[in-house]
Write an enzyme that holds these catalytic residues in place. Structure first.
Site, mmCIF file in Angstrom:
data_model
loop_
_atom_site.group_PDB
_atom_site.id
_atom_site.type_symbol
_atom_site.label_atom_id
_atom_site.label_comp_id
_atom_site.label_asym_id
_atom_site.label_seq_id
_atom_site.Cartn_x
_atom_site.Cartn_y
_atom_site.Cartn_z
ATOM 1 N N GLN A 58 0.818 -1.221 0.000
ATOM 2 C CA GLN A 58 0.000 0.000 0.000
ATOM 3 C C GLN A 58 0.848 1.266 0.000
ATOM 4 O O GLN A 58 0.514 2.243 -0.677
ATOM 5 C CB GLN A 58 -0.952 0.004 1.191
ATOM 6 C CG GLN A 58 -2.350 -0.431 0.761
ATOM 7 C CD GLN A 58 -3.332 -0.541 1.894
ATOM 8 O OE1 GLN A 58 -3.033 -0.191 3.031
ATOM 9 N NE2 GLN A 58 -4.504 -1.037 1.589
ATOM 10 N N TYR B 9 -11.727 -4.609 -9.353
ATOM 11 C CA TYR B 9 -11.686 -3.639 -10.453
ATOM 12 C C TYR B 9 -12.859 -3.838 -11.399
ATOM 13 O O TYR B 9 -13.339 -4.957 -11.571
ATOM 14 C CB TYR B 9 -10.381 -3.781 -11.255
ATOM 15 C CG TYR B 9 -9.214 -3.238 -10.505
ATOM 16 C CD1 TYR B 9 -8.964 -1.872 -10.490
ATOM 17 C CD2 TYR B 9 -8.386 -4.072 -9.778
ATOM 18 C CE1 TYR B 9 -7.915 -1.358 -9.765
ATOM 19 C CE2 TYR B 9 -7.328 -3.575 -9.047
ATOM 20 C CZ TYR B 9 -7.102 -2.215 -9.042
ATOM 21 O OH TYR B 9 -6.072 -1.693 -8.326
#
Ligand code: NAD
Length: 386
Positions: free
Chosen positions: A127, A229
């Site tokens: 991240q 996604y």
């Protein structure tokens, strides 16, 4: 190990790959950092700031390239820059491996190891290295300011002795990282915000920011993949979305479009008729310009006027906020570099679940299957595939 930062050469680019704070962190990892004189000026950092952080400031670009063990960039270096690097040198940055894979052939031929920030997997461990999210955050914020600056009215609700000013209406299409930041920014400025996304999961995030989520019946089709996604939709599903958008576009003062499908042409969300249905003075900021645009009338990096409606499709908004964009980016690349440095030396572990998938070329081979597929059609005979 010598980490090198050059002045970016892309026209209008103001960002720098490493800010002085990041240099300090790398020096603490026992790396040597060298920077081209003037590289930080666009991001308001002087050569003295870099020297104070422990970097050597060098004017000779060619010498810097020849000495680099690791070259950290924002944008992909020129073919000539790759040819000046040592065999085995590492290049890290936004290299556009999926949309322009052939442009990395000079790196492959030179035996340079390239890591693309676009390929860093979006797993929890990585991240801090998610530069796509960092730049999308900046772009979403700036897109709203562009729209606010252009419309002939104010954003907030104002009650004054001279009467009440109603709030502006903002419509955000695509509620991923950029879209959510656009919603938050428009709300902070006092606008009434609506948003649309094909992923149902985006609805909760949109509502938590105080915006209305527009829903359309897509017939229960799958709209997202396992990674969360969006997937490419059928023409019928896209049309249902477009009809809903055209209806809500009629009352919007600013529309920010951010819809993308990884590795594909951006979905068309507004055609000419939808734009013509908007109010005079309204503005569309299309953030998908680099991948074909969400609006048929928008043109990358141009301002288009149609019946009193303005369309913009800036392709490098992060470059217009260079201090914070560079700060976020340099933290992302420093986090990635910390995976490559052991006791001040370069140590590349391709079995690492972040390092391996981010690699494009290594030892004269293409290392990424998605990039390799993009190359396949026109692959020259002498390129070895993994
Ligand atoms: P993106 O830039 O690929 O796309 C932007 C948005 O466009 C997405 O929300 C997508 O659903 C939407 N979209 C695609 N086709 C559309 C259409 N036809 N109509 C309307 N909207 C459409 O996405 P992104 O912003 O990079 O991220 C998308 C997802 O990934 C989000 O769920 C986000 O939270 C997640 N994410 C996870 C991590 C992580 O776990 N580290 C990091 C970043 C993003």
């Amino acid at each position: 190990m010598n980490i090198v930062v050059l002045k970016e050469t892309v026209s209008g680019e103001q960002r720098v790959a490493l800010m002085p704070d990041a240099v300090k962190n790398l020096v603490a990892l026992k790396a040597v950092v060298s920077i081209e004189s003037g590289a930080g000026l666009g991001a308001a950092r002087t050569d003295d700031d870099y020297a104070a952080a422990g970097a050597s400031v060098v004017a000779d670009r060619k010498a810097l390239l020849a000495d680099a063990d690791v070259l950290v960039v924002v944008n992909r270096p020129l073919a000539d820059d790759f040819s000046r690097l040592k065999k085995g040198a590492v290049v890290l940055g936004f290299l556009r491996p999926l949309d322009e894979p052939h442009a990395l052939t000079p790196a492959l031929e030179r035996g340079v190891t390239t890591f693309a920030m676009e390929l860093v997997p979006r797993i929890t461990r990585a991240q801090a290295m998610d530069a796509l999210s960092s730049m999308a955050t900046v772009a979403g914020y700036k897109a709203v300011l562009l729209g606010a600056n252009r419309i002939p009215r104010m954003f907030p609700l104002l009650m004054t002795a001279a009467g009440t000013v109603p709030p502006a209406r903002v419509l955000v299409l695509g509620a991923g990282v950029a879209g959510l930041q656009a919603i938050a920014t428009a709300r902070r400025l006092g606008a009434v915000v609506e948003a649309y996304d094909v992923r149902a999961a985006a609805g909760e995030q949109v509502r938590s920011l105080g915006a209305k989520f527009l829903e359309v019946d897509l017939g229960g089709i799958q709209t997202e993949d396992k990674g969360g996604y969006a997937v490419e939709l059928s023409e019928e599903a896209l049309k249902r979305g477009r009809d809903l958008i055209a209806e809500h576009a009629k009352t919007a003062d600013v529309i920010v479009t951010t819809a993308q499908v990884p590795g594909k042409h951006a979905p068309v969300l507004m055609d000419e008729a939808a734009v013509s249905g908007m109010k005079r003075g309204s503005v569309v900021v299309d953030l998908a310009g680099a991948t074909g645009g969400n609006v048929t009338l928008s043109k990358p990096d141009q301002v288009v006027e149609r019946d009193g409606i303005t369309l913009m499709a800036p392709t490098n908004l992060p470059g217009t906020v260079p201090v914070h964009a560079s700060q976020l980016y340099s933290r992302n690349v420093t986090a990635f570099l910390s995976l490559l440095i052991k006791d001040g030396e370069l140590h590349i572990d391709m079995n690492d679940d972040v390092v391996g998938p981010s690699c494009v070329t290594h030892g004269g081979k293409w290392m990424n299957q998605r990039v390799a597929s993009g190359l396949e059609a026109t692959r020259p005979a002498n390129i070895q595939m993994l």
